[in-house]
Design an enzyme around this catalytic site. Sequence first.
Site, PDB file in Angstrom:
ATOM      1  N   ALA A  88      44.550  70.241 -45.962  1.00 19.37           N
ATOM      2  CA  ALA A  88      45.346  69.777 -47.100  1.00 19.37           C
ATOM      3  C   ALA A  88      46.295  70.868 -47.576  1.00 19.37           C
ATOM      4  O   ALA A  88      45.996  72.063 -47.480  1.00 19.37           O
ATOM      5  CB  ALA A  88      44.430  69.345 -48.241  1.00 19.37           C
ATOM      6  N   GLY A 134      41.042  69.114 -43.609  1.00 22.97           N
ATOM      7  CA  GLY A 134      41.652  67.836 -43.248  1.00 22.97           C
ATOM      8  C   GLY A 134      42.255  67.833 -41.860  1.00 22.97           C
ATOM      9  O   GLY A 134      42.392  66.773 -41.248  1.00 22.97           O
ATOM     10  N   GLU A 137      39.385  66.933 -39.756  1.00 20.07           N
ATOM     11  CA  GLU A 137      39.083  65.522 -39.998  1.00 20.07           C
ATOM     12  C   GLU A 137      40.098  64.608 -39.301  1.00 20.07           C
ATOM     13  O   GLU A 137      39.736  63.535 -38.803  1.00 20.07           O
ATOM     14  CB  GLU A 137      39.048  65.252 -41.502  1.00 20.07           C
ATOM     15  CG  GLU A 137      37.843  65.898 -42.173  1.00 20.07           C
ATOM     16  CD  GLU A 137      37.850  65.771 -43.675  1.00 20.07           C
ATOM     17  OE1 GLU A 137      36.890  65.195 -44.227  1.00 20.07           O
ATOM     18  OE2 GLU A 137      38.815  66.250 -44.314  1.00 20.07           O
ATOM     19  N   GLU A 157      35.587  72.902 -47.372  1.00 19.66           N
ATOM     20  CA  GLU A 157      35.837  72.290 -48.674  1.00 19.66           C
ATOM     21  C   GLU A 157      34.764  72.582 -49.718  1.00 19.66           C
ATOM     22  O   GLU A 157      35.068  72.704 -50.915  1.00 19.66           O
ATOM     23  CB  GLU A 157      35.998  70.768 -48.523  1.00 19.66           C
ATOM     24  CG  GLU A 157      37.277  70.325 -47.846  1.00 19.66           C
ATOM     25  CD  GLU A 157      37.161  70.228 -46.332  1.00 19.66           C
ATOM     26  OE1 GLU A 157      38.014  69.586 -45.710  1.00 19.66           O
ATOM     27  OE2 GLU A 157      36.197  70.812 -45.765  1.00 19.66           O
TER      28      GLU A 157
END
Length: 276
Positions: A88, A134, A137, A157
Site C-alpha cells: 500500500a 499488499g 497479497e 501489517e
Amino acid sequence: MLRQPKQYGMGYTALNGGRMAASTTDVKRVTVDDGVALVTLTRPHVMNALNLQLRAEIIEFARDLDADPSVSVVVITGEGDKAFSAGADLKERGRRTTAELYDERRFFRSRWVSAVASMAKPTIAAINGYCLGGGLELALQCDLRLASENATFALPEVGLGFLPGAGGTQRLPREIGLQKAKELILTGRRFDAHEAERLGIVLRVVPREELMTAAMALARSIARQPRMSLIQAKLALNASQETMLSGGLQAENEAWLPCLLSDAWQGKLKRFEGSS
C-alpha cells in the site's frame, strides 16, 4: 482495410484479432502479444506502491482483459529491479481521514481483494525485488508465481497496527498451511525467494535477468492450449479449494461439460484416428 482498436476502461487498447496491443497510464502499462497480456506496474519511484489509482486500474484491467478474446493468459510484474510492489502507498494512506479509510474498506475492498483472483483466465506473477504487504497479497491472487533471486517477501501489517487486509490472512494459509502463515504474519519477518519456493509461495526461482523470459515462456506454453479448456480447468481446480471432495467432483464434471461446446476437442482428437 486498417482495423480500428477497441478502447477499454482506463486506456487499455486492443486490436480485433491483432497481434499486438498496448496502453499506458500514469501507474501501469499493458501490452498484448500472441495471446499473452503483460501488465507492468509503473510506479518504480515508490517501489510500485499500490495507491488508489493503481488499485482501481487493476480492477479495470482484470475485467477488460478477461473479456478480451485476443488474451488467453495475463502476466503481472513491476517496473524496475527494486520491487514487484512494496504494498500500500502509506504516504497516501497517511493523508486520509478515518472516515475515508472506513468508506474505502466498506465499499471498495470487495472489488479489489479478488479482482485478479476472480479472473477466468490464468494469471502469472513475475516477482522482482520487494514483494511486501499488499504487493504479496496481489501476487497471491495470481494462479502461478515466479520469483527472481533478489525477491524479498513479507506481510508486515501487524507491526503497523493493522493486519493483512487484502486477502493475506485467507490466501496465505491455503498456500502454506495455517501454522506457518501465522508465524509469517504475526512476526512480519522478511524472507527470501528460496524460502518462498520451499514454502510453495512461488513455483520456482530464476536469475534476475531471466525472470521475464521465464514468465513469458510459461505464459506462452499455457496460451497455446484451447481457451475453453484452460478456463474450465482453472474453474475446477479453484473449486478444489472451496468444497468437500464430493462437491469438488461435481464441480469438475460441471466444468468439463462446457468443453463440448467448443470445436477444439474434435480437431485435437482427430490426430489419434487410425493410430494403434
